[in-house]
Design an enzyme around this catalytic site. Structure first.
Site, mmCIF file in Angstrom:
data_model
loop_
_atom_site.group_PDB
_atom_site.id
_atom_site.type_symbol
_atom_site.label_atom_id
_atom_site.label_comp_id
_atom_site.label_asym_id
_atom_site.label_seq_id
_atom_site.Cartn_x
_atom_site.Cartn_y
_atom_site.Cartn_z
ATOM 1 N N ARG A 4 34.298 44.338 42.524
ATOM 2 C CA ARG A 4 35.581 44.622 41.881
ATOM 3 C C ARG A 4 35.609 46.098 41.486
ATOM 4 N NH1 ARG A 4 37.446 43.964 36.044
ATOM 5 N NH2 ARG A 4 39.655 44.395 36.299
ATOM 6 N N HIS B 96 43.476 50.462 36.240
ATOM 7 C CA HIS B 96 42.446 50.345 35.208
ATOM 8 C C HIS B 96 42.567 51.597 34.337
ATOM 9 C CE1 HIS B 96 38.513 48.036 34.320
ATOM 10 N NE2 HIS B 96 38.653 48.905 33.339
ATOM 11 N N GLU C 152 43.477 44.320 31.756
ATOM 12 C CA GLU C 152 43.611 44.271 30.304
ATOM 13 C C GLU C 152 44.835 45.010 29.765
ATOM 14 O OE1 GLU C 152 39.946 45.531 28.502
ATOM 15 O OE2 GLU C 152 38.807 43.892 29.379
ATOM 16 N N ASN D 290 38.307 38.642 31.359
ATOM 17 C CA ASN D 290 37.193 39.464 30.902
ATOM 18 C C ASN D 290 36.734 38.911 29.563
ATOM 19 O OD1 ASN D 290 37.760 41.031 33.102
ATOM 20 N ND2 ASN D 290 38.523 42.796 31.939
ATOM 21 N N TYR E 111 33.738 39.099 26.532
ATOM 22 C CA TYR E 111 32.563 39.760 25.956
ATOM 23 C C TYR E 111 32.054 39.065 24.705
ATOM 24 C CZ TYR E 111 33.224 43.478 29.275
ATOM 25 O OH TYR E 111 33.321 44.181 30.448
ATOM 26 N N GLU F 282 35.054 40.256 34.259
ATOM 27 C CA GLU F 282 34.091 41.113 33.562
ATOM 28 C C GLU F 282 33.333 40.277 32.547
ATOM 29 O OE1 GLU F 282 35.563 44.650 31.602
ATOM 30 O OE2 GLU F 282 36.843 45.146 33.313
#
Ligand code: FCB
Length: 441
Positions: free
Chosen positions: A78, A122, A167, A293, A295, A346
């Site tokens: 990606r 991005h 995002e 994504n 985290y 991600e």
């Protein structure tokens, strides 16, 4: 015997990067200036006063980087394309050298049997478009759709997976409210206009890409933080629920339910953007996939957010390590929305890695982080969530936005002075996971 978690045979194991974070060559071969060039060149914006001018020099070292991807055995990669490399001022004049770069990259990925997974945005908006109002202006949405069509026309015969935005929430809030990201604005009213325009741009670009090549798979990437309650006490649960509604539904709802969440209206009232006829249908077009994504999570009790969780492990970003929250998150969004197939686009962790005397990078904490998140994803799949692939953030250490080079997320270490690349232990381990298509505890 430790249990092994086997993945479906076509599961797409990958790693992710973004143009500004790795490419460098910020003004080479006709590339135009982006808002991140401008922002990082502005004194005081980046923690270590660094810039992405050179970054990982991937623009020149992409062959070596693809060789490393092969060594990892990646099935997919990606990456994002820099708008200003192909359209230096955002619209109009095309820069053939920029297109050629991505063309060569995609050819080499295909030759290596690595599925290219391309993100169009991005975060590096052309500065020329920012000067005309950036995402506060609806004109930018149309420029974005034209850029998307241009890229699909050139690469759509080889690139199947197309992501419009990475995002959008970070673009809107960090860039226009907190001011910690480019373009560095702090304007609450503007933030929601930007959010709406990003979604409109997503819709227009999705149409434009499909018109240019009906076989493309179109999607968007959202960052989501699970909102957990500290106990099952109804006041704690209500606090977590309210926090989720406030901070995680602004993009999910319009994309997958066709309307903005009530929480947004309650929060911003008058400042909600003017929604034109047709906007909501445009935004809620069927997608071929959604990227998540992940985290970390946020934890709440009735009094509010718990900033420090006793006994928990934290990464260098200050993010709590909590893999089970990923399984809960996947189940939650699967329950509450009608979603297309999911890719984890991600997931990864920043730790202060060092090169040891043996020349290797021993990073057991990253390895554990990834292992536990892979396992929780597999469990969510058993729960019934349709996850098709997984991209580790990141392929290599890189420019971590406002943190500059102070945070290392890579499976590969990058020595910025020499550009030497070293596969970390977590990278060696990931190669095994991919080869066996299973994770053992
Ligand atoms: C995400 C970004 C990515 C990287 C990671 C750590 O929000 O998409 O570029 O910075 O965080």
């Amino acid at each position: 015997m430790t249990p092994a978690y086997k993945f479906p045979h076509n599961f797409l194991w990958g790693a992710a990067t973004a143009a500004y974070q790795i490419e460098g060559a910020w003004n080479e071969d006709g590339k135009g200036e982006s808002i991140w060039d401008r922002f990082s060149h502005t004194p005081g914006k980046i923690e270590d006063d660094s810039t992405g001018d050179i970054a990982c020099d991937h623009y020149h070292r992409w062959r070596e980087d693809i060789a490393l991807m092969r060594r990892l055995g990646l099935k997919a990669y990606r990456f994002s394309t820099a708008w200003t490399r192909v359209l230096p001022t955002g619209r109009g004049r095309v820069n053939p050298k920029g297109l050629d770069f991505y063309d060569r990259l995609v050819d080499a990925l295909c030759a290596a049997n690595i599925e290219p997974f391309l993100t169009l945005y991005h975060w590096d908006l052309p500065q020329a478009l920012q000067d005309e109002g950036g995402w506060a202006s609806r004109h930018t949405c149309h420029a974005f759709a034209d850029y998307a069509a241009l890229m699909v026309k050139r690469l759509g015969d080889r690139v199947k997976f197309w992501t419009t935005f990475n995002e959008p929430g970070v673009v809107a809030f960090d860039g226009h409210l907190a001011g910690e990201h480019a373009p560095g604005l702090q304007d609450a009213a503007l933030t929601y206009h930007v959010a709406h325009h990003l979604l409109v741009a997503h819709g227009l670009a999705t149409q434009a890409m499909r018109a240019a090549n009906p076989s493309v798979n179109a999607g968007i990437v959202l960052n989501l933080w699970m909102a957990d309650a500290v106990s099952e006490d109804s006041a704690d649960v209500a606090a977590a629920h309210a926090a989720w509604e406030r901070s995680e539904t602004l993009f999910l709802d319009p994309l997958f339910k066709g309307h903005y969440p009530n929480a947004a209206y309650e929060l911003v009232g008058e400042s909600m953007p003017k929604i034109q006829d047709g906007d909501l249908a445009l935004i809620a077009q069927e997608l071929d996939y959604v990227g998540i994504n992940f985290y970390s999570r946020n934890l709440y009790n009735a009094q509010g957010h718990i900033d420090h969780v006793e006994g928990a492990e934290y990464t260098e970003m200050g993010w709590e390590v909590c893999a089970p929250a990923l399984r809960r998150l996947l189940n939650k969004i699967h329950r509450e929305y009608r979603l297309p197939p999911i890719y984890i686009t991600e997931n990864g962790a920043a730790f202060n890695d060092e090169v040891s005397a043996d020349g290797k990078v021993h990073d057991p904490r990253r390895l554990d982080y990834l292992k536990n998140h892979f396992i929780q994803t597999r469990l969510a799949m058993q729960d019934g969530v349709d996850v098709r692939g997984y991209f580790v953030w990141s392929l290599m250490d890189n420019f971590e936005w406002a943190h500059g080079y102070t945070k290392r997320f890579g499976l590969i270490r990058v020595e910025y002075e020499t550009q030497k690349r070293t596969l970390k232990d977590s990278g060696e381990w990931y190669a095994e996971v991919i080869r066996k298509n299973e994770v053992s505890e």
